[in-house]
Design a protein around this motif. Structure first.
Motif, PDB file in Angstrom:
ATOM      1  N   GLU A 317       0.858  -1.180   0.000  1.00 22.48           N
ATOM      2  CA  GLU A 317       0.000   0.000   0.000  1.00 22.48           C
ATOM      3  C   GLU A 317       0.898   1.234   0.000  1.00 22.48           C
ATOM      4  OE1 GLU A 317      -3.451   0.306   2.711  1.00 22.48           O
ATOM      5  OE2 GLU A 317      -2.510   2.166   3.415  1.00 22.48           O
ATOM      6  N   LEU A 318       0.724   2.083  -0.993  1.00 21.49           N
ATOM      7  CA  LEU A 318       1.594   3.241  -1.143  1.00 21.49           C
ATOM      8  C   LEU A 318       0.761   4.506  -1.264  1.00 21.49           C
ATOM      9  CD1 LEU A 318       4.423   4.444  -1.601  1.00 21.49           C
ATOM     10  CD2 LEU A 318       4.114   3.995  -4.047  1.00 21.49           C
ATOM     11  N   HIS A 319       1.051   5.474  -0.399  1.00 21.81           N
ATOM     12  CA  HIS A 319       0.378   6.764  -0.458  1.00 21.81           C
ATOM     13  C   HIS A 319       1.157   7.689  -1.385  1.00 21.81           C
ATOM     14  CE1 HIS A 319      -2.466   6.320   3.037  1.00 21.81           C
ATOM     15  NE2 HIS A 319      -1.692   5.260   3.168  1.00 21.81           N
ATOM     16  N   ALA A 320       0.471   8.197  -2.404  1.00 23.34           N
ATOM     17  CA  ALA A 320       1.084   9.132  -3.346  1.00 23.34           C
ATOM     18  C   ALA A 320       1.075  10.506  -2.700  1.00 23.34           C
ATOM     19  CB  ALA A 320       0.303   9.142  -4.656  1.00 23.34           C
ATOM     20  N   HIS A 321       2.117  10.782  -1.955  1.00 22.22           N
ATOM     21  CA  HIS A 321       2.156  11.951  -1.087  1.00 22.22           C
ATOM     22  C   HIS A 321       3.409  12.757  -1.401  1.00 22.22           C
ATOM     23  CE1 HIS A 321       0.952  14.390   2.234  1.00 22.22           C
ATOM     24  NE2 HIS A 321       0.254  13.440   2.846  1.00 22.22           N
ATOM     25  N   GLY A 322       3.259  13.965  -1.934  1.00 21.26           N
ATOM     26  CA  GLY A 322       4.411  14.796  -2.232  1.00 21.26           C
ATOM     27  C   GLY A 322       4.844  14.644  -3.683  1.00 21.26           C
ATOM     28  N   PRO A 323       5.571  15.606  -4.203  1.00 20.23           N
ATOM     29  CA  PRO A 323       6.050  15.547  -5.591  1.00 20.23           C
ATOM     30  C   PRO A 323       6.947  14.335  -5.820  1.00 20.23           C
ATOM     31  CG  PRO A 323       6.370  17.741  -4.647  1.00 20.23           C
ATOM     32  CD  PRO A 323       5.989  16.841  -3.517  1.00 20.23           C
ATOM     33  N   GLU A 324       6.916  13.833  -7.036  1.00 20.15           N
ATOM     34  CA  GLU A 324       7.739  12.687  -7.442  1.00 20.15           C
ATOM     35  C   GLU A 324       7.507  11.447  -6.578  1.00 20.15           C
ATOM     36  OE1 GLU A 324      10.220  15.727  -6.876  1.00 20.15           O
ATOM     37  OE2 GLU A 324       8.965  16.349  -8.542  1.00 20.15           O
ATOM     38  N   TRP A 325       6.275  11.250  -6.131  1.00 21.86           N
ATOM     39  CA  TRP A 325       5.964  10.092  -5.314  1.00 21.86           C
ATOM     40  C   TRP A 325       6.248   8.789  -6.047  1.00 21.86           C
ATOM     41  CZ3 TRP A 325       2.470   6.585  -7.166  1.00 21.86           C
ATOM     42  CH2 TRP A 325       1.619   7.024  -8.177  1.00 21.86           C
ATOM     43  N   TRP A 326       6.176   8.828  -7.376  1.00 18.45           N
ATOM     44  CA  TRP A 326       6.371   7.619  -8.154  1.00 18.45           C
ATOM     45  C   TRP A 326       7.812   7.117  -8.106  1.00 18.45           C
ATOM     46  CZ3 TRP A 326       9.492  10.411 -11.228  1.00 18.45           C
ATOM     47  CH2 TRP A 326       9.118  11.721 -11.544  1.00 18.45           C
ATOM     48  N   ASN A 327       8.747   7.934  -7.611  1.00 20.86           N
ATOM     49  CA  ASN A 327      10.104   7.419  -7.387  1.00 20.86           C
ATOM     50  C   ASN A 327      10.072   6.239  -6.426  1.00 20.86           C
ATOM     51  OD1 ASN A 327      11.505   9.163  -9.036  1.00 20.86           O
ATOM     52  ND2 ASN A 327      11.908  10.659  -7.428  1.00 20.86           N
ATOM     53  N   LEU A 328       9.310   6.400  -5.354  1.00 18.60           N
ATOM     54  CA  LEU A 328       9.183   5.320  -4.377  1.00 18.60           C
ATOM     55  C   LEU A 328       8.454   4.131  -4.986  1.00 18.60           C
ATOM     56  CD1 LEU A 328       9.542   4.224  -1.527  1.00 18.60           C
ATOM     57  CD2 LEU A 328       7.462   5.426  -0.850  1.00 18.60           C
ATOM     58  N   LEU A 329       7.425   4.405  -5.788  1.00 15.44           N
ATOM     59  CA  LEU A 329       6.690   3.324  -6.438  1.00 15.44           C
ATOM     60  C   LEU A 329       7.620   2.474  -7.290  1.00 15.44           C
ATOM     61  CD1 LEU A 329       4.095   1.867  -7.317  1.00 15.44           C
ATOM     62  CD2 LEU A 329       3.880   3.569  -9.141  1.00 15.44           C
ATOM     63  N   MET A 330       8.446   3.122  -8.106  1.00 14.74           N
ATOM     64  CA  MET A 330       9.325   2.368  -8.988  1.00 14.74           C
ATOM     65  C   MET A 330      10.366   1.572  -8.205  1.00 14.74           C
ATOM     66  SD  MET A 330       8.064   2.598 -11.843  1.00 14.74           S
ATOM     67  CE  MET A 330       9.323   1.511 -12.494  1.00 14.74           C
ATOM     68  N   ILE A 331      10.873   2.154  -7.109  1.00 18.88           N
ATOM     69  CA  ILE A 331      11.816   1.421  -6.273  1.00 18.88           C
ATOM     70  C   ILE A 331      11.177   0.142  -5.751  1.00 18.88           C
ATOM     71  CG2 ILE A 331      13.022   1.450  -4.052  1.00 18.88           C
ATOM     72  CD1 ILE A 331      13.581   4.412  -4.511  1.00 18.88           C
ATOM     73  N   MET A 332       9.940   0.252  -5.272  1.00 17.21           N
ATOM     74  CA  MET A 332       9.276  -0.903  -4.678  1.00 17.21           C
ATOM     75  C   MET A 332       8.877  -1.929  -5.737  1.00 17.21           C
ATOM     76  SD  MET A 332       9.636  -0.303  -1.569  1.00 17.21           S
ATOM     77  CE  MET A 332       8.887  -1.874  -1.160  1.00 17.21           C
ATOM     78  N   LEU A 333       8.432  -1.485  -6.908  1.00 18.75           N
ATOM     79  CA  LEU A 333       8.087  -2.432  -7.967  1.00 18.75           C
ATOM     80  C   LEU A 333       9.321  -3.182  -8.444  1.00 18.75           C
ATOM     81  CD1 LEU A 333       5.509  -0.455 -10.174  1.00 18.75           C
ATOM     82  CD2 LEU A 333       5.052  -2.202  -8.441  1.00 18.75           C
ATOM     83  N   ASP A 334      10.417  -2.470  -8.592  1.00 22.21           N
ATOM     84  CA  ASP A 334      11.650  -3.087  -9.084  1.00 22.21           C
ATOM     85  C   ASP A 334      12.227  -4.106  -8.116  1.00 22.21           C
ATOM     86  OD1 ASP A 334      11.483  -1.572 -11.339  1.00 22.21           O
ATOM     87  OD2 ASP A 334      12.933  -0.055 -10.689  1.00 22.21           O
ATOM     88  N   THR A 335      11.965  -3.936  -6.816  1.00 20.59           N
ATOM     89  CA  THR A 335      12.588  -4.802  -5.802  1.00 20.59           C
ATOM     90  C   THR A 335      11.610  -5.792  -5.180  1.00 20.59           C
ATOM     91  OG1 THR A 335      12.221  -3.078  -4.120  1.00 20.59           O
ATOM     92  CG2 THR A 335      14.352  -3.082  -5.242  1.00 20.59           C
ATOM     93  N   SER A 336      10.396  -5.897  -5.724  1.00 21.11           N
ATOM     94  CA  SER A 336       9.375  -6.800  -5.173  1.00 21.11           C
ATOM     95  C   SER A 336       8.913  -7.766  -6.264  1.00 21.11           C
ATOM     96  CB  SER A 336       8.189  -5.991  -4.624  1.00 21.11           C
ATOM     97  OG  SER A 336       8.624  -5.006  -3.724  1.00 21.11           O
ATOM     98  N   SER A 350       1.680  19.386  -4.670  1.00 18.47           N
ATOM     99  CA  SER A 350       2.085  20.430  -5.602  1.00 18.47           C
ATOM    100  C   SER A 350       2.914  19.828  -6.728  1.00 18.47           C
ATOM    101  CB  SER A 350       2.900  21.505  -4.872  1.00 18.47           C
ATOM    102  OG  SER A 350       4.032  20.922  -4.264  1.00 18.47           O
ATOM    103  N   GLU A 351       3.098  20.590  -7.797  1.00 18.95           N
ATOM    104  CA  GLU A 351       3.899  20.140  -8.924  1.00 18.95           C
ATOM    105  C   GLU A 351       5.351  19.993  -8.507  1.00 18.95           C
ATOM    106  OE1 GLU A 351       2.916  19.309 -11.874  1.00 18.95           O
ATOM    107  OE2 GLU A 351       0.809  19.893 -11.778  1.00 18.95           O
ATOM    108  N   GLY A 352       5.988  18.925  -8.933  1.00 22.40           N
ATOM    109  CA  GLY A 352       7.394  18.729  -8.631  1.00 22.40           C
ATOM    110  C   GLY A 352       8.288  19.273  -9.738  1.00 22.40           C
ATOM    111  N   ASP A 353       9.585  19.151  -9.506  1.00 22.13           N
ATOM    112  CA  ASP A 353      10.547  19.624 -10.502  1.00 22.13           C
ATOM    113  C   ASP A 353      10.686  18.656 -11.663  1.00 22.13           C
ATOM    114  OD1 ASP A 353      11.063  21.816  -8.891  1.00 22.13           O
ATOM    115  OD2 ASP A 353      12.652  20.768  -7.781  1.00 22.13           O
ATOM    116  N   MET A 354      10.266  17.405 -11.452  1.00 20.09           N
ATOM    117  CA  MET A 354      10.406  16.385 -12.483  1.00 20.09           C
ATOM    118  C   MET A 354       9.034  15.900 -12.916  1.00 20.09           C
ATOM    119  SD  MET A 354      13.421  14.160 -10.666  1.00 20.09           S
ATOM    120  CE  MET A 354      13.299  12.881 -11.940  1.00 20.09           C
ATOM    121  N   ARG A 355       8.989  15.345 -14.120  1.00 24.03           N
ATOM    122  CA  ARG A 355       7.764  14.738 -14.618  1.00 24.03           C
ATOM    123  C   ARG A 355       7.986  13.249 -14.771  1.00 24.03           C
ATOM    124  NH1 ARG A 355       3.738  17.427 -13.537  1.00 24.03           N
ATOM    125  NH2 ARG A 355       2.656  16.009 -14.936  1.00 24.03           N
ATOM    126  N   TRP A 356       6.892  12.499 -14.641  1.00 21.99           N
ATOM    127  CA  TRP A 356       6.981  11.059 -14.833  1.00 21.99           C
ATOM    128  C   TRP A 356       7.373  10.754 -16.274  1.00 21.99           C
ATOM    129  CZ3 TRP A 356       6.482   6.146 -12.884  1.00 21.99           C
ATOM    130  CH2 TRP A 356       6.168   5.132 -13.780  1.00 21.99           C
TER     131      TRP A 356
END
Length: 437
Positions: A317-336, A350-356
């Motif tokens: 279960e992952l909360h999309a919280h804060g800009p670039e939250w998908w960084n954590l998603l990709m880390i967890m998908l890659d290692t699980s 808010s908008e982050g400095d990076m885009r998916w």
């Protein structure tokens, strides 16, 4: 109480005293669910009810003024007359203001003499905290299995204690005299299995490092009130048999957490913590089967070693919280590699400095194991990022059976637009069923 009186006084067969016909065991359960002063009031009904009042296994008393000595004397007399072989629980809820607290110690001593199994002491005070009696920490031959203290309670333990039967300890915003008090208390609980610690900052505390070194521990909850105060400079956890871990609202980037050994950890809930704290504990969670994560700030990917594999993780279960939250998603998908269920919960950010951007590779779990996707508040994060991530998962999850989306959007026309958008996305699994809520 009034209902009981009416039923006792009714003489007709149709409306006879049905409550008194119940067995003693059931009546004692009922009396345990109502305030103790109301339960005691039933003693006027009959000799049987007087007997039952002395056998109530769970007692709760509250004090909010009017003479602490008188209150303590009343409770003490009731405990002395208590006939149950074991007092299952005693809950004291007390509001103190400039009063001598020696009577509380006497009251607690009597409760320990009555073989109390669960003691909950809630103290609220505008003056000095209440010091829990030192002598009561050495009741190793007693029956105390659960101890709950807080919030205005001082834990001052100058020597090792003996709480041989204690299995559950809850410390809610208590004060600690010094580092030794924490160590002496926890080291004196050899069979402790459940520990819940709610931390609250105190200006007069001398504790910098909060150490939890309990070999028998199986469940641990460590939390703060979430305010941006400095609690402790570091936390040390050594619990080799821990199975369930909850860390909540640890947001101070200057704090550090050292987890020495948790090879048996099965489930972890990490919420409201900073990326710095999560980076400290990331490698200690690799044995979990179920994991819930809510990180409050963007992740520095350079802090995460790539050789950490969550081989047992099946539910994330992952909360999309804060800009670039998908960084954590990709880390967890890659290692699980064996992930079966993925639950995402979007929060406004808010908008982050990076885009998916679509990864150049596909995570192993998407190809081989992921069967269930649940996305709550879809569109609640950065809208374009949510869309891109959903597209990536649906396009590559070849074994996906169900994908459930619930919307944060309330306008019907906007919801319909998002529904059509999701339905039009390419799906790797022909058997995947889209569910919209």
């Amino acid at each position: 109480m009034e209902t009981l009186r009416k039923m006792k006084g009714c003489g007709s067969l149709r409306n006879r005293d049905r409550i008194s016909e119940l067995p003693d065991a059931l009546l004692l359960q009922i009396l345990s669910l109502i305030p103790t002063k109301d339960a005691v009031a039933t003693s006027v009904l009959s000799k049987r009810w007087r007997f039952l009042c002395k056998m109530i296994p769970n007692l709760k008393f509250g004090y909010c003024g009017g003479g602490l000595e008188r209150f303590s004397d009343t409770v003490c007399r009731f405990l002395h007359s208590h006939k149950a072989p074991v007092l299952q629980s005693l809950h004291l809820d007390m509001f103190l203001e400039n009063e001598s607290t020696i009577e509380i110690g006497v009251l607690l001593g009597i409760a320990f003499g009555r073989n109390v199994r669960e003691l909950e002491l809630e103290v609220y005070s505008s003056d000095e905290p209440y010091k829990f009696p030192t002598s009561l920490y050495n009741c190793g031959t007693g029956t105390l299995e659960t101890l709950k203290l807080g919030p205005c309670v001082l834990v001052d333990v100058p020597f090792p204690v003996c709480l041989k039967a204690l299995r559950t300890l809850r410390l809610y915003a208590v004060r600690y005299k010094d580092i030794g008090s924490v160590v002496n208390l926890l080291s004196g609980c050899p069979v402790l299995q459940n520990l819940e610690v709610m931390l609250y900052p105190h200006d007069d505390s001398d504790v910098n490092t909060f150490t939890i070194d309990v070999p028998s521990l199986q469940r641990l909850t460590l939390a703060t009130d979430g305010e941006e105060y400095e609690y402790f400079s570091s936390y040390v956890i050594n619990a080799p048999h821990l199975k369930y871990l909850t860390l909540r609202r640890l947001i101070d980037d200057d704090s550090s957490i050292l987890i020495e050994n948790m090879p048996e950890l099965v489930e972890a809930h990490i919420s409201g913590v900073s990326d710095v704290i999560y980076a400290n504990i990331h490698g200690s969670l690799t044995s979990v089967k179920r994991l819930s994560l809510e990180i409050l700030s963007p992740l520095d990917l350079t802090k995460f070693p790539t050789n950490r594999i969550f081989s047992k993780l099946v539910y994330l279960e992952l909360h999309a919280h804060g800009p670039e939250w998908w960084n954590l998603l990709m880390i967890m998908l890659d290692t699980s590699p064996n992930l079966q269920v993925l639950k995402l919960i979007s929060h406004w950010c808010s908008e982050g400095d990076m885009r998916w951007s679509q990864p150049k590779y596909v995570a192993e779990c998407l190809v081989n194991s992921l069967e269930t996707l649940v996305w709550e508040k879809y569109g609640g994060g950065t809208e374009e990022d949510d869309k891109e991530v959903a597209q990536y998962i649906l396009k590559n999850a070849s074994r996906l059976k169900t994908a459930t989306f619930s919307y944060i959007i309330v306008q019907p026309e906007k919801r319909l637009e998002k529904l059509k958008e999701l339905e039009s996305m390419v799906r790797a699994s022909n058997s995947c069923q889209l569910v919209f809520k």
